[in-house]
Design a protein around this motif. Structure first.
Motif, PDB file in Angstrom:
ATOM      1  N   LEU A  18     -28.726  -0.544 -17.504  1.00  0.00           N
ATOM      2  CA  LEU A  18     -29.668  -0.615 -16.386  1.00  0.00           C
ATOM      3  C   LEU A  18     -29.780  -2.040 -15.858  1.00  0.00           C
ATOM      4  O   LEU A  18     -29.802  -2.255 -14.643  1.00  0.00           O
ATOM      5  N   GLY A  19     -29.804  -3.022 -16.747  1.00  0.00           N
ATOM      6  CA  GLY A  19     -29.834  -4.416 -16.314  1.00  0.00           C
ATOM      7  C   GLY A  19     -28.581  -4.818 -15.560  1.00  0.00           C
ATOM      8  O   GLY A  19     -28.644  -5.532 -14.561  1.00  0.00           O
ATOM      9  N   ALA A  20     -27.421  -4.341 -16.029  1.00  0.00           N
ATOM     10  CA  ALA A  20     -26.170  -4.648 -15.341  1.00  0.00           C
ATOM     11  C   ALA A  20     -26.120  -3.982 -13.968  1.00  0.00           C
ATOM     12  O   ALA A  20     -25.637  -4.569 -12.998  1.00  0.00           O
ATOM     13  N   TYR A  21     -26.640  -2.761 -13.886  1.00  0.00           N
ATOM     14  CA  TYR A  21     -26.651  -2.067 -12.598  1.00  0.00           C
ATOM     15  C   TYR A  21     -27.591  -2.758 -11.609  1.00  0.00           C
ATOM     16  O   TYR A  21     -27.243  -2.948 -10.445  1.00  0.00           O
ATOM     17  N   LEU A  22     -28.769  -3.128 -12.076  1.00  0.00           N
ATOM     18  CA  LEU A  22     -29.716  -3.783 -11.181  1.00  0.00           C
ATOM     19  C   LEU A  22     -29.254  -5.188 -10.789  1.00  0.00           C
ATOM     20  O   LEU A  22     -29.597  -5.670  -9.710  1.00  0.00           O
ATOM     21  N   GLY A  23     -28.463  -5.827 -11.642  1.00  0.00           N
ATOM     22  CA  GLY A  23     -27.968  -7.170 -11.337  1.00  0.00           C
ATOM     23  C   GLY A  23     -26.815  -7.185 -10.365  1.00  0.00           C
ATOM     24  O   GLY A  23     -26.639  -8.146  -9.614  1.00  0.00           O
ATOM     25  N   SER A  24     -26.020  -6.133 -10.335  1.00  0.00           N
ATOM     26  CA  SER A  24     -24.827  -6.149  -9.478  1.00  0.00           C
ATOM     27  C   SER A  24     -24.781  -5.014  -8.476  1.00  0.00           C
ATOM     28  O   SER A  24     -23.832  -4.932  -7.700  1.00  0.00           O
ATOM     29  N   ASP A  25     -25.736  -4.117  -8.481  1.00  0.00           N
ATOM     30  CA  ASP A  25     -25.776  -2.952  -7.591  1.00  0.00           C
ATOM     31  C   ASP A  25     -24.520  -2.090  -7.695  1.00  0.00           C
ATOM     32  O   ASP A  25     -24.093  -1.472  -6.722  1.00  0.00           O
ATOM     33  N   ASP A  26     -23.914  -2.050  -8.859  1.00  0.00           N
ATOM     34  CA  ASP A  26     -22.718  -1.255  -9.085  1.00  0.00           C
ATOM     35  C   ASP A  26     -22.699  -0.854 -10.554  1.00  0.00           C
ATOM     36  O   ASP A  26     -23.071  -1.646 -11.416  1.00  0.00           O
ATOM     37  N   ASP A  27     -22.259   0.358 -10.846  1.00  0.00           N
ATOM     38  CA  ASP A  27     -22.222   0.795 -12.235  1.00  0.00           C
ATOM     39  C   ASP A  27     -20.809   1.075 -12.735  1.00  0.00           C
ATOM     40  O   ASP A  27     -20.608   1.838 -13.642  1.00  0.00           O
ATOM     41  N   HIS A  28     -19.824   0.419 -12.138  1.00  0.00           N
ATOM     42  CA  HIS A  28     -18.455   0.555 -12.624  1.00  0.00           C
ATOM     43  C   HIS A  28     -18.301  -0.182 -13.941  1.00  0.00           C
ATOM     44  O   HIS A  28     -18.852  -1.257 -14.145  1.00  0.00           O
ATOM     45  N   VAL A  29     -17.511   0.408 -14.845  1.00  0.00           N
ATOM     46  CA  VAL A  29     -17.266  -0.195 -16.147  1.00  0.00           C
ATOM     47  C   VAL A  29     -16.083  -1.147 -16.083  1.00  0.00           C
ATOM     48  O   VAL A  29     -16.031  -2.125 -16.808  1.00  0.00           O
ATOM     49  N   ASP A  30     -15.124  -0.889 -15.196  1.00  0.00           N
ATOM     50  CA  ASP A  30     -13.910  -1.694 -15.136  1.00  0.00           C
ATOM     51  C   ASP A  30     -14.182  -3.079 -14.559  1.00  0.00           C
ATOM     52  O   ASP A  30     -15.221  -3.352 -13.996  1.00  0.00           O
ATOM     53  N   ASP A  31     -13.196  -3.963 -14.702  1.00  0.00           N
ATOM     54  CA  ASP A  31     -13.315  -5.324 -14.190  1.00  0.00           C
ATOM     55  C   ASP A  31     -13.276  -5.326 -12.665  1.00  0.00           C
ATOM     56  O   ASP A  31     -12.657  -4.463 -12.038  1.00  0.00           O
ATOM     57  N   PRO A  32     -13.905  -6.312 -12.049  1.00  0.00           N
ATOM     58  CA  PRO A  32     -13.844  -6.388 -10.585  1.00  0.00           C
ATOM     59  C   PRO A  32     -12.417  -6.678 -10.129  1.00  0.00           C
ATOM     60  O   PRO A  32     -11.603  -7.245 -10.865  1.00  0.00           O
ATOM     61  N   ALA A  33     -12.121  -6.295  -8.893  1.00  0.00           N
ATOM     62  CA  ALA A  33     -10.766  -6.493  -8.358  1.00  0.00           C
ATOM     63  C   ALA A  33     -10.486  -7.972  -8.166  1.00  0.00           C
ATOM     64  O   ALA A  33     -11.381  -8.783  -7.935  1.00  0.00           O
TER      65      ALA A  33
END
Length: 115
Positions: free
Chosen positions: A92-107
């Motif tokens: 939940l903290g990661a989702y609220l911090g980045s507005d995305d819930d993907h598990v993979d690395d960013p492009a």
């Protein structure tokens, strides 16, 4: 009965692995929970599957179940509940911090420019 329990363990494990390999946070959390349930059922089944047997040795009782796997499963349930709560809060903290819930690395930035 052993075939039914073994099939349930296999189905829980397969569904848990499938969900862990998803690219969203919530299915990964559900997959980890299913894997812990599969391990708990496996531990419980290792204590001998008998119906109506006493877990404590009493005079005159010939069949009994091993109480150790039952205690291990009870402890594992409490620990997995606490760890699931911790994982949900981190997700939940990661989702609220980045507005995305993907598990993979960013492009990669170069890959975005090429498109």
């Amino acid at each position: 009965m052993e075939l039914l329990v073994a099939s349930a363990i296999g189905i829980l494990t397969a569904a848990g692995l499938y969900l862990v390999l998803r690219l969203r946070t919530f299915p990964v959390i559900m997959g980890v929970s299913l894997l812990t349930y599969a391990v708990n059922v496996f531990l419980f089944a290792s204590g001998r599957l008998t119906i109506g047997a006493s877990p404590i040795l009493i005079k005159g009782v010939e069949t009994y179940t091993d109480p150790l796997p039952q205690a291990l499963v009870l402890t594992a349930i409490v620990i997995s509940f606490g760890m699931t709560a911790v994982i949900v809060m981190i997700a939940l903290g990661a989702y609220l911090g980045s507005d995305d819930d993907h598990v993979d690395d960013p492009a990669e930035p170069a890959a975005e420019e090429a498109q």
